[in-house]
Design an enzyme around this catalytic site. Sequence first.
Site, PDB file in Angstrom:
ATOM      1  N   GLU A   5       0.830  -1.194   0.000  1.00 56.36           N
ATOM      2  CA  GLU A   5       0.000   0.000   0.000  1.00 56.36           C
ATOM      3  C   GLU A   5       0.865   1.245   0.000  1.00 56.36           C
ATOM      4  OE1 GLU A   5      -2.237   3.213   0.545  1.00 56.36           O
ATOM      5  OE2 GLU A   5      -0.925   2.685   2.195  1.00 56.36           O
ATOM      6  N   ASP A   6       1.959   1.216   0.785  1.00 54.24           N
ATOM      7  CA  ASP A   6       2.827   2.391   0.888  1.00 54.24           C
ATOM      8  C   ASP A   6       4.217   1.927   1.311  1.00 54.24           C
ATOM      9  OD1 ASP A   6       3.603   5.037   0.844  1.00 54.24           O
ATOM     10  OD2 ASP A   6       2.425   5.643   2.565  1.00 54.24           O
ATOM     11  N   HIS A  66      -3.066   1.885   6.226  1.00 49.73           N
ATOM     12  CA  HIS A  66      -3.237   2.771   5.079  1.00 49.73           C
ATOM     13  C   HIS A  66      -2.172   3.853   5.191  1.00 49.73           C
ATOM     14  CE1 HIS A  66      -5.796   5.795   2.665  1.00 49.73           C
ATOM     15  NE2 HIS A  66      -5.047   5.068   1.856  1.00 49.73           N
ATOM     16  N   ILE A  68       2.182   4.789   5.581  1.00 51.18           N
ATOM     17  CA  ILE A  68       3.217   4.535   6.582  1.00 51.18           C
ATOM     18  C   ILE A  68       4.175   5.709   6.552  1.00 51.18           C
ATOM     19  CG2 ILE A  68       4.799   3.243   5.080  1.00 51.18           C
ATOM     20  CD1 ILE A  68       5.268   1.384   7.554  1.00 51.18           C
TER      21      ILE A  68
END
Length: 73
Positions: A5-6, A66, A68
């Site tokens: 996601e990140d 969601h 970082i």
Amino acid sequence: EAGSEDIDILPNGLAFISSGLKYPGIKSFAPDKPGEIFLMDLKEDSPRAMELRISRGFDLASFNPHGISTYID
């Protein structure tokens, strides 16, 4: 395996990767698996992502990372 996601990369080459975001309307590759945080040392010859263990007492079942970010003191 299911994508990240990140990612946040520290000056020393360590990368922290969040994975497992579940969001309405977005396909989840592992809907029954909680989110995870991985660590990768980008200075290694063959970097590999390693799952970080999360401390006991943390609600892993609802972990849905969601984004970082890191803070260096």
